[in-house]
Each structure stands twice: as C-alpha cells, then as structure tokens.
Design a protein around this motif. Structure first.
Motif, PDB file in Angstrom:
ATOM      1  N   LEU A   1       0.835  -1.210   0.000  1.00  0.00           N
ATOM      2  CA  LEU A   1       0.000   0.000   0.000  1.00  0.00           C
ATOM      3  C   LEU A   1       0.868   1.256   0.000  1.00  0.00           C
ATOM      4  O   LEU A   1       0.561   2.249  -0.681  1.00  0.00           O
ATOM      5  CB  LEU A   1      -0.911  -0.005   1.230  1.00  0.00           C
ATOM      6  CG  LEU A   1      -2.026  -1.058   1.257  1.00  0.00           C
ATOM      7  CD1 LEU A   1      -2.700  -1.069   2.625  1.00  0.00           C
ATOM      8  CD2 LEU A   1      -3.061  -0.791   0.163  1.00  0.00           C
ATOM      9  N   LEU A   2       1.955   1.225   0.748  1.00  0.00           N
ATOM     10  CA  LEU A   2       2.878   2.359   0.784  1.00  0.00           C
ATOM     11  C   LEU A   2       3.434   2.641  -0.604  1.00  0.00           C
ATOM     12  O   LEU A   2       3.473   3.794  -1.049  1.00  0.00           O
ATOM     13  CB  LEU A   2       4.006   2.063   1.778  1.00  0.00           C
ATOM     14  CG  LEU A   2       5.218   2.995   1.782  1.00  0.00           C
ATOM     15  CD1 LEU A   2       4.814   4.414   2.140  1.00  0.00           C
ATOM     16  CD2 LEU A   2       6.272   2.472   2.753  1.00  0.00           C
ATOM     17  N   LYS A   3       3.859   1.590  -1.305  1.00  0.00           N
ATOM     18  CA  LYS A   3       4.443   1.769  -2.628  1.00  0.00           C
ATOM     19  C   LYS A   3       3.412   2.259  -3.648  1.00  0.00           C
ATOM     20  O   LYS A   3       3.778   2.873  -4.653  1.00  0.00           O
ATOM     21  CB  LYS A   3       5.070   0.467  -3.095  1.00  0.00           C
ATOM     22  CG  LYS A   3       6.311   0.081  -2.309  1.00  0.00           C
ATOM     23  CD  LYS A   3       6.854  -1.253  -2.763  1.00  0.00           C
ATOM     24  CE  LYS A   3       8.142  -1.580  -2.028  1.00  0.00           C
ATOM     25  NZ  LYS A   3       7.934  -1.711  -0.584  1.00  0.00           N
ATOM     26  N   CYS A   4       2.151   1.967  -3.393  1.00  0.00           N
ATOM     27  CA  CYS A   4       1.086   2.430  -4.286  1.00  0.00           C
ATOM     28  C   CYS A   4       0.660   3.866  -3.978  1.00  0.00           C
ATOM     29  O   CYS A   4      -0.218   4.411  -4.675  1.00  0.00           O
ATOM     30  CB  CYS A   4      -0.127   1.518  -4.184  1.00  0.00           C
ATOM     31  SG  CYS A   4       0.116  -0.124  -4.889  1.00  0.00           S
ATOM     32  N   GLY A   5       1.213   4.451  -2.931  1.00  0.00           N
ATOM     33  CA  GLY A   5       0.824   5.801  -2.552  1.00  0.00           C
ATOM     34  C   GLY A   5      -0.424   5.865  -1.699  1.00  0.00           C
ATOM     35  O   GLY A   5      -0.951   6.960  -1.456  1.00  0.00           O
ATOM     36  N   ARG A   6      -0.902   4.743  -1.206  1.00  0.00           N
ATOM     37  CA  ARG A   6      -2.109   4.701  -0.358  1.00  0.00           C
ATOM     38  C   ARG A   6      -1.659   4.785   1.102  1.00  0.00           C
ATOM     39  O   ARG A   6      -1.767   3.845   1.874  1.00  0.00           O
ATOM     40  CB  ARG A   6      -2.898   3.436  -0.667  1.00  0.00           C
ATOM     41  CG  ARG A   6      -3.436   3.439  -2.099  1.00  0.00           C
ATOM     42  CD  ARG A   6      -3.760   2.072  -2.650  1.00  0.00           C
ATOM     43  NE  ARG A   6      -4.793   1.381  -1.915  1.00  0.00           N
ATOM     44  CZ  ARG A   6      -5.265   0.173  -2.255  1.00  0.00           C
ATOM     45  NH1 ARG A   6      -4.778  -0.451  -3.311  1.00  0.00           N
ATOM     46  NH2 ARG A   6      -6.207  -0.404  -1.539  1.00  0.00           N
ATOM     47  N   HIS A   7      -1.148   5.956   1.466  1.00  0.00           N
ATOM     48  CA  HIS A   7      -0.419   6.113   2.723  1.00  0.00           C
ATOM     49  C   HIS A   7      -1.314   6.022   3.946  1.00  0.00           C
ATOM     50  O   HIS A   7      -0.925   5.439   4.964  1.00  0.00           O
ATOM     51  CB  HIS A   7       0.332   7.451   2.709  1.00  0.00           C
ATOM     52  CG  HIS A   7       1.225   7.600   1.525  1.00  0.00           C
ATOM     53  ND1 HIS A   7       1.334   8.774   0.808  1.00  0.00           N
ATOM     54  CD2 HIS A   7       2.046   6.716   0.914  1.00  0.00           C
ATOM     55  CE1 HIS A   7       2.189   8.607  -0.175  1.00  0.00           C
ATOM     56  NE2 HIS A   7       2.631   7.379  -0.144  1.00  0.00           N
ATOM     57  N   GLN A   8      -2.492   6.609   3.899  1.00  0.00           N
ATOM     58  CA  GLN A   8      -3.379   6.563   5.069  1.00  0.00           C
ATOM     59  C   GLN A   8      -3.854   5.139   5.341  1.00  0.00           C
ATOM     60  O   GLN A   8      -3.956   4.726   6.502  1.00  0.00           O
ATOM     61  CB  GLN A   8      -4.551   7.510   4.860  1.00  0.00           C
ATOM     62  CG  GLN A   8      -4.134   8.983   4.859  1.00  0.00           C
ATOM     63  CD  GLN A   8      -5.295   9.926   4.633  1.00  0.00           C
ATOM     64  OE1 GLN A   8      -6.317   9.549   4.062  1.00  0.00           O
ATOM     65  NE2 GLN A   8      -5.144  11.176   5.081  1.00  0.00           N
ATOM     66  N   GLU A   9      -4.137   4.377   4.283  1.00  0.00           N
ATOM     67  CA  GLU A   9      -4.493   2.965   4.473  1.00  0.00           C
ATOM     68  C   GLU A   9      -3.335   2.213   5.111  1.00  0.00           C
ATOM     69  O   GLU A   9      -3.537   1.399   6.029  1.00  0.00           O
ATOM     70  CB  GLU A   9      -4.851   2.320   3.138  1.00  0.00           C
ATOM     71  CG  GLU A   9      -6.110   2.819   2.480  1.00  0.00           C
ATOM     72  CD  GLU A   9      -6.338   2.137   1.149  1.00  0.00           C
ATOM     73  OE1 GLU A   9      -6.597   0.911   1.142  1.00  0.00           O
ATOM     74  OE2 GLU A   9      -6.234   2.811   0.112  1.00  0.00           O
TER      75      GLU A   9
ATOM     76  N   ARG B   1       6.023  10.025   4.270  1.00  0.00           N
ATOM     77  CA  ARG B   1       5.160  10.351   3.138  1.00  0.00           C
ATOM     78  C   ARG B   1       3.989  11.239   3.552  1.00  0.00           C
ATOM     79  O   ARG B   1       3.464  12.002   2.742  1.00  0.00           O
ATOM     80  CB  ARG B   1       4.636   9.064   2.508  1.00  0.00           C
ATOM     81  CG  ARG B   1       5.686   8.257   1.760  1.00  0.00           C
ATOM     82  CD  ARG B   1       6.215   9.034   0.564  1.00  0.00           C
ATOM     83  NE  ARG B   1       7.077   8.231  -0.267  1.00  0.00           N
ATOM     84  CZ  ARG B   1       6.662   7.487  -1.290  1.00  0.00           C
ATOM     85  NH1 ARG B   1       5.374   7.442  -1.597  1.00  0.00           N
ATOM     86  NH2 ARG B   1       7.524   6.795  -1.995  1.00  0.00           N
ATOM     87  N   LEU B   2       3.571  11.132   4.793  1.00  0.00           N
ATOM     88  CA  LEU B   2       2.468  11.957   5.296  1.00  0.00           C
ATOM     89  C   LEU B   2       2.960  13.302   5.833  1.00  0.00           C
ATOM     90  O   LEU B   2       2.179  14.061   6.429  1.00  0.00           O
ATOM     91  CB  LEU B   2       1.709  11.198   6.393  1.00  0.00           C
ATOM     92  CG  LEU B   2       0.912   9.976   5.916  1.00  0.00           C
ATOM     93  CD1 LEU B   2       0.385   9.187   7.115  1.00  0.00           C
ATOM     94  CD2 LEU B   2      -0.243  10.394   5.017  1.00  0.00           C
ATOM     95  N   ASP B   3       4.259  13.586   5.640  1.00  0.00           N
ATOM     96  CA  ASP B   3       4.865  14.857   6.054  1.00  0.00           C
ATOM     97  C   ASP B   3       4.830  15.080   7.562  1.00  0.00           C
ATOM     98  O   ASP B   3       4.874  16.217   8.031  1.00  0.00           O
ATOM     99  CB  ASP B   3       4.191  16.051   5.342  1.00  0.00           C
ATOM    100  CG  ASP B   3       4.429  16.034   3.847  1.00  0.00           C
ATOM    101  OD1 ASP B   3       5.509  15.549   3.432  1.00  0.00           O
ATOM    102  OD2 ASP B   3       3.542  16.468   3.095  1.00  0.00           O
ATOM    103  N   ARG B   4       4.822  14.006   8.335  1.00  0.00           N
ATOM    104  CA  ARG B   4       4.899  14.107   9.795  1.00  0.00           C
ATOM    105  C   ARG B   4       6.340  13.785  10.182  1.00  0.00           C
ATOM    106  O   ARG B   4       6.659  12.724  10.710  1.00  0.00           O
ATOM    107  CB  ARG B   4       3.881  13.165  10.433  1.00  0.00           C
ATOM    108  CG  ARG B   4       2.458  13.696  10.239  1.00  0.00           C
ATOM    109  CD  ARG B   4       1.408  12.637  10.142  1.00  0.00           C
ATOM    110  NE  ARG B   4       1.329  11.806  11.334  1.00  0.00           N
ATOM    111  CZ  ARG B   4       0.472  10.777  11.442  1.00  0.00           C
ATOM    112  NH1 ARG B   4      -0.361  10.505  10.443  1.00  0.00           N
ATOM    113  NH2 ARG B   4       0.429  10.052  12.531  1.00  0.00           N
ATOM    114  N   HIS B   5       7.224  14.741   9.867  1.00  0.00           N
ATOM    115  CA  HIS B   5       8.649  14.456   9.849  1.00  0.00           C
ATOM    116  C   HIS B   5       9.245  14.230  11.228  1.00  0.00           C
ATOM    117  O   HIS B   5      10.096  13.354  11.405  1.00  0.00           O
ATOM    118  CB  HIS B   5       9.384  15.586   9.132  1.00  0.00           C
ATOM    119  CG  HIS B   5       9.010  15.697   7.697  1.00  0.00           C
ATOM    120  ND1 HIS B   5       9.008  16.891   7.007  1.00  0.00           N
ATOM    121  CD2 HIS B   5       8.593  14.758   6.806  1.00  0.00           C
ATOM    122  CE1 HIS B   5       8.638  16.688   5.763  1.00  0.00           C
ATOM    123  NE2 HIS B   5       8.380  15.407   5.611  1.00  0.00           N
ATOM    124  N   ALA B   6       8.839  15.012  12.218  1.00  0.00           N
ATOM    125  CA  ALA B   6       9.403  14.839  13.557  1.00  0.00           C
ATOM    126  C   ALA B   6       9.042  13.463  14.111  1.00  0.00           C
ATOM    127  O   ALA B   6       9.896  12.758  14.681  1.00  0.00           O
ATOM    128  CB  ALA B   6       8.899  15.940  14.481  1.00  0.00           C
TER     129      ALA B   6
END
Length: 397
Positions: free
Chosen positions: A228-236, A272-277
């Motif tokens: 799912l991560l590689k498909c860009g389905r990050h929230q799933e 990928r969700l920009d939650r860098h910290a």
C-alpha cells in the motif's frame, strides 16, 4: 609402514534466519521491508594431511583451510567428472555450489547459469510439473531476482507461480510464496499497482486458512502494508501498521526482526504523510534496534539508515543525510556488488542529496552511472531511467 591420505573436516552448515531481500529504493529514497526469505550461513572447512605409522599415534602434518566456495566447487567438479552433468547427485552438487556463489559479490551470473542448467535438466528428465522441477524453478527465479535481472525474474516467477497453482492448488503455501515473490519483482520494476492485488490475495487466503493471529498472517499483513505504501495509499498503510505493530510487539518483542520490519514501514509512511518529527523519532529507534540486533552491515540496517536519510532529506537537512548515504552505498557495494539494483538505487539517492548540497560534479558522475545501470536493468522508457536522465541533463546544461 607409513601411509598418507586426505581428510576433510569442519564443513559448511546452514542456519535459517529471516532476512529481508534486497529491494530497490523508492523514488524519494525510502525503502520498506515487505518480504523475507532464508539466509544461508556458509562456513568453510579444511583438508588435513595426516601421517599414520603402525604402533604410533596419528600425527597431523599440514592443514589447508578451504572456503565454502572452494569446498563446493571441488564437490561439483568431482560429481560432474564421475557421474556426468545430468546425474541427480551432480545436479544436487551444482545447486549447492550455486547457492554459495550467489552469496559472493561478482559471482551471481555463474550461480544463475548453474541454476539454469539444473532447471533445464529437471524439466527434460522429470517433466515441468514434478516437485523437483518446481523446486529448481523457484531457485532459478529467486537467483534472477537476487542478481537484478528483473524482467527475466518476472517471467520466471510467473511461470513458476502458474505451474504451482495448477499442480498444487492456488492455496498451497508454495504457490502463495511464489505469488509474494512475483509481487516483489513487480514492485522492483516500478509496477506497484500490479503487485498490490497479488499481495492482498495472499493475505486473504492466509487469513482464511490460518486465522488472523498466525505468524504467517502477521507477516503477510506487513507485506500488504508495504505494498500500500508503494502504491501511494499512505493513510491505508498507516491504519494497517498502527494496528499491526502492537500485535507484533506483544508476540515477539520490540526488537524482533518482524517487529522491526513493521516499525520501519510505519516510519516510511509517516515521512510520506509529512509528519517528519514523528517519522524521525520512529526511524532512529528502528536504526538503534537493527544495529543492536543484526549489526551495522546487515541489509535491514542499511534499509533503516536509508529511511533515516530520507526523513533528513525531507527536512532539508542535506548535510546530515550525505554521510549516511555514503556509508550505505559502500556497505551495499560490499554486500551485493556494484551493479545490483539496490546498490544502483542507493547511488541514485546519494546523487539526489548531493544536488541539493550543491556538489553537482559528483552528482552528475553518479547519475551517469545510474542511467547506464537503469537502462541495463529496465530497458528504455522506465520511470527511474527517465528521471535520472532528466536530472543528468539539467546538471550538464
């Protein structure tokens, strides 16, 4: 009366241990641990020349140390010369030598040739559906993937998966493993949307067979999250991993390799969700775990460090990311060879960060190498090749 003979001792052994197979980096430099296989522990041995005299204790004269490669080469040559190259015992000796060569940088092509000979001979003598033929097909497909021959690996895994499904049934563990390996090749070819349905189907079949708490189901759940991560389905992917990590920690502990793989994937999702910290905290913890449990030169440790470099890059901390990527590249060259796909991906990641640092000459040199390697690995028109060509053209202009 005195006589002489040779004696071999302390020969190689095998140890089963899960190790994520090398995977190519994602476009932004992140990697995820989605599949695992068996790691062979290869041990050498020695030949001892001994003097035996009547009435006296046996006396060692000289001992010659041998590597696992040398031992298995002698065995294979002896079996071929004595029995012929198509004898079952000679084929077994060639298989064992091929497994050894596959672990030696620069010897992968020779290993593939041996696996090809074994597979062709099994096919000819036993038929394409015999269990020994199917086993040889699996070994050949895996060797092609390991050596970075991705398009050939895709064909080999498709043929193997089809034969196993028709012979053993779609729910057989061997067929499910081959489906997972085929999906891994598709992901490495940059075709993650094609791979995800295969990975999801494997997970659903394992749940039906084994229940949701079986170890194989937990591993398949992590593999699906990585897909799912590689498909860009990050929230799933995050939802799956948030539920999975505590279950793995309860079952195996925080520093077990299965838990580490899921924690690493969660860190990559957070980037990928920009939650860098939050991502950096997660990934640094994973790096500490892998270094403590697997050592600094293990592929899983390299993957964790690469993800740390990715989150530093996302935070524009380029000077911090460069030395990490240099160490990873050096380690992967030593572990996999200079031309392996994961080495090429690491070189590409380093070039990207060097561009941001302003080291354009070195970045151009690395990208020129990447363009040649991507063309060899993927052929014309592949997204990774096009991206590298565009960046190289920009640097040269």
């Amino acid at each position: 009366m005195t006589r002489w003979w040779r004696r071999r001792a302390a020969e190689e052994g095998e140890a089963a241990g899960a190790q994520p197979q090398p995977r190519q980096g994602q476009e932004d430099g992140q990697e995820s641990a989605g599949r695992s296989g068996n790691e062979r522990r290869l041990v050498g041995g020695h030949i001892t020349l001994t003097e035996v005299t009547e009435g006296r204790p046996e006396q060692e004269i000289v001992r010659v140390e041998l590597s696992a490669e040398e031992i298995h080469t002698m065995r294979a040559r002896s079996a071929i010369d004595t029995l012929g190259p198509e004898h079952p015992d000679a084929l077994t000796a060639m298989r064992e030598l091929a497994h050894v060569l596959l672990s030696v940088p620069g010897r992968g092509e020779e290993a593939v040739e041996l696996f090809q000979h074994v597979a062709r001979t099994r096919w000819t003598t036993l038929g394409d559906r015999h269990e020994d033929t199917l086993r040889a097909s699996v070994e050949l497909a895996d060797a092609l993937h390991t050596t970075g021959q991705l398009r050939l690996a895709e064909t080999a895994w498709r043929d193997t998966f089809r034969a196993q499904a028709e012979t053993l049934g779609r729910d057989h563990p061997d067929a499910l493993r081959s489906a997972t390996r085929l999906a891994a090749v598709l992901e490495d070819l940059g075709r993650a949307p094609e791979a995800e349905p295969l990975v999801r189907d494997v997970l659903e079949r394992r749940i039906r067979q084994l229940g949701r708490d079986h170890p194989d189901v937990l591993s398949a759940t992590n593999a699906h999250a990585a897909s799912l991560l590689k498909c860009g389905r990050h929230q799933e992917a995050e939802r799956v991993l948030r539920a999975l990590v505590p279950r793995l920690e309860d079952r195996y502990g925080r520093d077990h390799e299965k838990t580490i793989a899921a924690r690493s994937n969660l860190g990559a999702v957070l980037v990928r969700l920009d939650r860098h910290a939050e991502a950096e905290e997660q990934i640094r913890a994973v790096v500490r775990s892998t270094e403590a449990t697997l050592g600094p030169d293990h592929e899983t440790t390299f993957t964790a460090r690469n993800n740390l470099a990715a989150v530093l890059h996302a935070q524009e901390r380029y000077e911090d990311a460069v030395p990490i990527l240099r160490v990873i590249l050096s380690g992967r060259v030593a572990l996999h060879g200079d031309d392996h796909p994961i080495t090429v991906a690491t070189r590409d990641n380093l070039a990207n960060v060097l561009i941001d640092v302003g080291h354009h000459a070195e970045a151009a040199e690395l990208l020129d190498r990447c363009v040649r390697d991507y063309r060899r690995l993927h052929g014309p028109g592949h997204p990774r090749l096009r991206a590298a060509e565009e960046r190289l053209a920009w640097l040269r202009s």
